[in-house]
Design an enzyme around this catalytic site. Structure first.
Site, PDB file in Angstrom:
ATOM      1  N   GLY A 254      -0.228  -1.403  16.657  1.00  0.00           N
ATOM      2  CA  GLY A 254       0.385  -1.527  15.339  1.00  0.00           C
ATOM      3  C   GLY A 254       0.687  -0.181  14.715  1.00  0.00           C
ATOM      4  O   GLY A 254       0.112   0.848  15.091  1.00  0.00           O
ATOM      5  N   ALA A 255       1.614  -0.208  13.765  1.00  0.00           N
ATOM      6  CA  ALA A 255       1.961   1.012  13.018  1.00  0.00           C
ATOM      7  C   ALA A 255       2.352   0.583  11.604  1.00  0.00           C
ATOM      8  O   ALA A 255       3.381   0.986  11.079  1.00  0.00           O
ATOM      9  CB  ALA A 255       3.091   1.762  13.707  1.00  0.00           C
TER      10      ALA A 255
ATOM     11  N   ASN B 113       3.315   0.187  19.247  1.00  0.00           N
ATOM     12  CA  ASN B 113       3.864  -0.704  18.225  1.00  0.00           C
ATOM     13  C   ASN B 113       5.175  -1.299  18.704  1.00  0.00           C
ATOM     14  O   ASN B 113       5.940  -0.641  19.406  1.00  0.00           O
ATOM     15  CB  ASN B 113       4.103   0.063  16.917  1.00  0.00           C
TER      16      ASN B 113
ATOM     17  N   LYS C  97       0.810  -1.226   0.000  1.00  0.00           N
ATOM     18  CA  LYS C  97       0.000   0.000   0.000  1.00  0.00           C
ATOM     19  C   LYS C  97       0.843   1.276   0.000  1.00  0.00           C
ATOM     20  O   LYS C  97       0.371   2.330  -0.404  1.00  0.00           O
ATOM     21  CB  LYS C  97      -0.955  -0.002   1.201  1.00  0.00           C
TER      22      LYS C  97
ATOM     23  N   TYR D 234     -10.042 -10.123   9.222  1.00  0.00           N
ATOM     24  CA  TYR D 234     -11.353 -10.767   9.101  1.00  0.00           C
ATOM     25  C   TYR D 234     -11.250 -12.272   8.865  1.00  0.00           C
ATOM     26  O   TYR D 234     -12.263 -12.960   8.852  1.00  0.00           O
ATOM     27  CB  TYR D 234     -12.210 -10.089   8.010  1.00  0.00           C
TER      28      TYR D 234
HETATM   29  P1  ATR Z   1       4.629  -3.271   7.343  1.00  0.00           P
HETATM   30  O1  ATR Z   1       5.362  -3.434   8.654  1.00  0.00           O
HETATM   31  O2  ATR Z   1       5.437  -3.624   6.147  1.00  0.00           O
HETATM   32  O3  ATR Z   1       3.885  -1.989   7.218  1.00  0.00           O
HETATM   33  P2  ATR Z   1       2.127  -4.461   7.848  1.00  0.00           P
HETATM   34  O4  ATR Z   1       1.651  -5.861   7.621  1.00  0.00           O
HETATM   35  O5  ATR Z   1       1.362  -3.359   7.293  1.00  0.00           O
HETATM   36  O6  ATR Z   1       3.585  -4.446   7.342  1.00  0.00           O
HETATM   37  O7  ATR Z   1       2.289  -4.192   9.431  1.00  0.00           O
HETATM   38  C1  ATR Z   1       2.603  -5.191  10.302  1.00  0.00           C
HETATM   39  C2  ATR Z   1       2.277  -4.702  11.718  1.00  0.00           C
HETATM   40  O8  ATR Z   1       2.168  -5.825  12.576  1.00  0.00           O
HETATM   41  C3  ATR Z   1       3.367  -3.825  12.294  1.00  0.00           C
HETATM   42  O9  ATR Z   1       2.805  -2.911  13.207  1.00  0.00           O
HETATM   43  C4  ATR Z   1       4.234  -4.865  13.005  1.00  0.00           C
HETATM   44  O10 ATR Z   1       5.032  -4.380  14.034  1.00  0.00           O
HETATM   45  P3  ATR Z   1       6.540  -3.889  13.732  1.00  0.00           P
HETATM   46  O11 ATR Z   1       6.402  -2.517  13.153  1.00  0.00           O
HETATM   47  O12 ATR Z   1       7.224  -3.917  15.029  1.00  0.00           O
HETATM   48  O13 ATR Z   1       7.097  -4.889  12.739  1.00  0.00           O
HETATM   49  C5  ATR Z   1       3.166  -5.746  13.582  1.00  0.00           C
HETATM   50  N1  ATR Z   1       3.677  -7.078  13.902  1.00  0.00           N
HETATM   51  C6  ATR Z   1       3.904  -8.090  13.042  1.00  0.00           C
HETATM   52  N2  ATR Z   1       4.378  -9.171  13.701  1.00  0.00           N
HETATM   53  C7  ATR Z   1       4.451  -8.822  15.018  1.00  0.00           C
HETATM   54  C8  ATR Z   1       4.861  -9.502  16.216  1.00  0.00           C
HETATM   55  N3  ATR Z   1       5.300 -10.788  16.193  1.00  0.00           N
HETATM   56  N4  ATR Z   1       4.796  -8.835  17.389  1.00  0.00           N
HETATM   57  C9  ATR Z   1       4.359  -7.569  17.436  1.00  0.00           C
HETATM   58  N5  ATR Z   1       3.948  -6.856  16.339  1.00  0.00           N
HETATM   59  C10 ATR Z   1       3.997  -7.478  15.156  1.00  0.00           C
END
Ligand code: ATR
Length: 265
Positions: A125-126, A149, A65, A211
């Site tokens: 999340g971020a 996050n 995105k 979902y």
């Molecule tokens: P992107 O990081 O490329 O934007 P995304 O799928 O849009 O990908 O976002 C993934 C989100 O899930 C992020 O907030 C990520 O946290 P990080 O920024 O620390 O990576 C979170 N996330 C994914 N796996 C995680 C985990 N095992 N523990 C905590 N947060 C997780």
């Protein structure tokens, strides 16, 4: 025949073809909508195909995105604000990136008659969709938004666009009326998020953007704490409705039949 695509990686879970093809048929439109798994280095090829009218339009999903932004001609003001594109369309021979997630989230809350104005919201999340949720929440007049996050730097980046955000450390306790999971944690059945809050959350809302599965561990946790729970299916349906309007000029009705079609997948 027009042809549309949703692209992402992974893409198998996407229900976009199902809902778009249902509305295409319902409206007797000569078109087809498919899903396609793409790698990052194939994104520019997708844009070329739209340029050459081989593809009529596309939805962009995780994790592209933001990646798509530098490859297209223009962004709508909203997509620019949230730095996130989920719908590509052509206008005056230009490829435009739009965002229907912001409105999709708002419509999902309207649908369940949840009034979030004045509420205290905690966002987990971020990632790619988080800014869209924050933009939507601000437009609905929430009172406070906290963001948490694992990688704090990403929350700091988002705060540059939304200065009133309150950043809290991952895993720290926070008070909230509504908690929204925008992480990808929950896509896998064993994924768990530790929520550091009181055991009884009666009157609060647990909302998961995910979902599929329908009830993530996060939502099960909300249920155990007597909260109202909501998954991302309505947001998904409403963002699709708005993308459909952009491409076909028709805003399909979202009735029980539509929701059942998608939720009974
Ligand atoms: P992107 O990081 O490329 O934007 P995304 O799928 O849009 O990908 O976002 C993934 C989100 O899930 C992020 O907030 C990520 O946290 P990080 O920024 O620390 O990576 C979170 N996330 C994914 N796996 C995680 C985990 N095992 N523990 C905590 N947060 C997780």
């Amino acid at each position: 025949m027009k042809n549309f695509l949703v692209i992402g990686n992974p893409i198998e879970h996407s229900l976009s073809p199902k809902i778009h093809n249902y509305w295409i048929k319902q409206n007797n439109i000569d078109a087809i909508y498919e899903k396609k798994l793409l790698n990052k280095n194939e994104l520019s090829n997708l844009v070329q195909e739209i340029r050459k009218n081989k593809i009529s339009g596309a939805n962009i999903t995780v994790p592209f995105k933001k990646e798509i932004i530098n490859l297209i001609d223009e962004l709508t003001p909203l997509a620019k604000k949230v730095n996130s594109v989920n719908t590509l369309f052509k206008k005056d021979n230009k490829i435009i990136g739009g965002n229907t997630d912001v409105k999709g989230f708002e419509m999902s809350l309207k649908h369940i008659k949840y009034n979030i104005a004045g509420k205290n919201v905690l966002i987990l999340g971020a990632g790619g969709v988080t800014s869209s949720i924050i933009c939507s929440l601000e437009s609905m007049g929430v009172s406070k938004i906290a963001i948490s996050n694992r990688t704090i730097q990403k929350a700091v980046e988002i705060k540059k666009t939304f200065p009133s955000l309150n950043i809290i450390k991952w895993g720290d306790a926070a008070d909230f009326d509504a908690i929204i999971n925008t992480t990808s944690l929950g896509l896998k059945i064993n994924d768990k998020i530790e929520i550091n809050t009181s055991q009884n959350c009666k009157g609060k809302l647990f909302y998961d953007i995910i979902y599929n599965p329908k009830k993530t561990n996060f939502l099960l946790e909300g249920e155990r704490r007597n909260s109202q729970i909501e998954n991302g299916i309505l947001m998904f349906i409403y963002q699709a409705q708005l993308a459909f309007k952009i491409w076909h000029g028709i805003k399909p009705e979202i009735d029980k039949k539509t929701i059942d079609l998608i939720t009974n997948d």
